[in-house]
Motif scaffolding. Structure first.
Motif, short mmCIF file in Angstrom:
data_model
loop_
_atom_site.label_atom_id
_atom_site.label_comp_id
_atom_site.label_asym_id
_atom_site.label_seq_id
_atom_site.Cartn_x
_atom_site.Cartn_y
_atom_site.Cartn_z
N MET A 367 4.15 6.10 0.73
CA MET A 367 3.41 6.01 1.99
C MET A 367 1.94 5.75 1.70
N HIS A 368 1.35 4.84 2.45
CA HIS A 368 -0.09 4.60 2.31
C HIS A 368 -0.82 5.84 2.80
N PHE A 382 -1.50 -4.11 2.84
CA PHE A 382 -0.51 -5.03 2.30
C PHE A 382 -0.84 -5.39 0.85
N LYS A 383 -2.12 -5.44 0.51
CA LYS A 383 -2.50 -5.69 -0.88
C LYS A 383 -2.02 -4.55 -1.77
N ASP A 386 1.75 -4.72 -2.16
CA ASP A 386 2.14 -5.72 -3.14
C ASP A 386 1.87 -5.23 -4.55
N ALA A 387 0.71 -4.57 -4.75
CA ALA A 387 0.35 -4.08 -6.08
C ALA A 387 1.28 -2.96 -6.54
N SER A 388 1.90 -2.25 -5.60
CA SER A 388 2.78 -1.15 -5.96
C SER A 388 4.06 -1.62 -6.63
N PRO A 410 9.97 -8.40 3.60
CA PRO A 410 10.18 -8.62 2.16
C PRO A 410 8.86 -8.97 1.47
N LEU A 411 8.61 -8.33 0.33
CA LEU A 411 7.41 -8.63 -0.47
C LEU A 411 7.74 -9.45 -1.70
N ARG A 412 8.98 -9.42 -2.13
CA ARG A 412 9.39 -10.12 -3.35
C ARG A 412 10.49 -11.15 -3.08
#
Length: 438
Positions: A367-368, A382-383, A386-388, A410-412
């Motif tokens: 969770m952010h 979102f950055k 993605d980095a996670s 989807p991020l990937r």
């Protein structure tokens, strides 16, 4: 006038290191690999105390070994005066536990351990004062088949870790025979080294009559010619010892595991007999032992139990992780399945129950977390998502929450269906692979 309290920063003891993220993830990955291999061979976990009676190691390891003479962390218990020692290796404690709790009353036991060991030596890369070992001990099994089994278990671990035997490391093998044969060899060694006493260094002279076998393990380059000329233990072995060693070799041959017979391999502990072995790598620039072990049929009786055979090995975790690094083995970093993006704190009452439900179903969700200035912009979140490394973002936007839904982005794998690994999300109510009802 009272002194101000000392608030200067404290540091860890030299040679005893913290294991911090993200490096700790590599340790957990290795431990998971090791446990999987142990389970395949049906070895059960045993956990013994870090502190043991000093006498355990004096009797078990040997009074004239480097460990007992120079390296142990020993102290006197201020409560009762007992002499105690931080364990320098794992085998003696496991055997002590087996004797104390009569583990062998109904037959042999296959055991493994993971844990910290302690030796007071000069810290260097891959070798520390607090170090960690994984090891196995097969107690109550006399046959050469179990010698071969524990060696082949090492090969299975290398393959699980992504190492290749023959390229990243190799197996060296020897037989130390039985006590009477070692006594014959011992007498021959003393006679040989006495004839060349002027070529021995101070350490070898000190060991000449107490433990001449350890002279063979010397790394002193000037002594190598006299060591190479020393009598070989193989020449003192009887038919039974040779048959045991030949049987181990034939089983390794049948399993397709290459090895080198090293007649100078003696190991550093006094309790070994019959088969001894080491796994060696030259990936560090020079040959270096990663781990090893062997048979110790007299140790159970030596520590007060009924006579019972034993065989096992120990591997240094720090050195093994270093080998993985230099061999180019990439350890996959742990990543969440999904990352929760929240526009503001007002979304938390609706978002938290959804996240908890997903976690209960086995989905890993990060969770952010809000900072001092609030949640931060959606773009910045979102950055971070993605980095996670997460494959999906769970977006708790105002429009979605107004409809009682959550967007799955989807991020990937843009445009791909939700994969098998995220089946719990599907079962929880994903609609068309895009929306999750809260």
């Amino acid at each position: 006038m009272s002194q101000a309290p000392d608030r200067s920063p404290l540091q860890a003891v030299k040679g005893m290191n913290d294991i911090l993220p993200p490096d700790s993830a590599r340790w957990e990955w290795f431990e998971d690999c090791a446990r999987r291999v142990m389970q395949r061979y049906r070895y059960a976990a045993i956990r013994t105390p870090i502190v043991e009676p000093t006498a355990l190691f004096v009797r078990g390891i040997g009074e004239v070994t480097d460990i007992v003479e120079k390296e142990m962390y020993s102290f006197e218990d201020s409560m009762n005066g007992d002499r105690l020692t931080l364990r320098p290796e794992g085998t003696a404690g496991v055997v002590r536990a087996a004797v104390e709790h009569s583990l062998l009353y109904d037959g042999g036991k296959r055991l493994y351990y993971l844990g910290a060991m302690f030796r007071h030596e000069r810290p260097q890369k891959g070798r520390y004062r607090q170090f960690h070992q994984v090891g196995v001990e097969a107690l109550g099994f006399a046959g050469p088949d179990v010698d071969a089994e524990v060696i082949l278990m090492c090969r299975m671990l290398w393959r699980e870790l992504g190492l290749v035997e023959g390229r990243d490391l190799w197996l060296e093998l020897n037989s130390l025979g039985q006590p009477a044969e070692r006594q014959l060899h011992r007498a021959a060694l003393i006679e040989h080294f006495e004839r060349h006493a002027d070529l021995l260094d101070a350490d070898a002279k000190r060991r000449l009559h107490s433990n001449p076998l350890r002279i063979l393990d010397s790394k002193n380059a000037a002594m190598q010619p006299v060591i190479e000329a020393a009598p070989k233990l193989a020449d003192c072995l009887g038919a039974e010892s040779l048959a045991h060693f030949d049987a181990v070799r034939s089983m390794l041959d049948a399993a397709g595991l290459p090895y080198r017979v090293n007649p100078r391999l003696v190991r550093g502990l006094d309790y070994y007999n019959h088969t001894v072995f080491e796994w060696v790598s030259d990936r560090f620039g020079a040959p270096l032992t990663v781990g090893g072990g062997g048979r110790y049929d007299g140790l159970v009786e030596q520590l007060g139990g009924k006579p019972a055979p034993g065989v096992g090995w120990g591997l240094g975790v720090e050195r093994l992780l270093l080998l993985l690094e230099v061999a180019g083995v990439v350890v996959p970093p742990p990543v969440p399945d999904a990352y929760a993006v929240l526009p503001d704190a007002a979304a938390l009452p609706q978002a938290l129950p959804v996240l908890e439900a997903l976690r209960a179903l086995g989905v890993s969700v990060q969770m952010h977390a809000a900072g001092r200035d609030g949640q931060g912009s959606m773009k910045s979140q979102f950055k971070k998502a993605d980095a996670s490394g997460a494959r999906y973002a769970l977006v708790f936007g105002a429009d979605e929450l107004a409809q009682g839904m959550v967007a799955v982005k989807p991020l990937r794998t843009e445009g791909q269906p939700v994969p098998q690994e995220l089946r719990p999300i599907v079962e929880a109510g994903v609609w068309g692979g895009e929306l999750l009802r809260s």
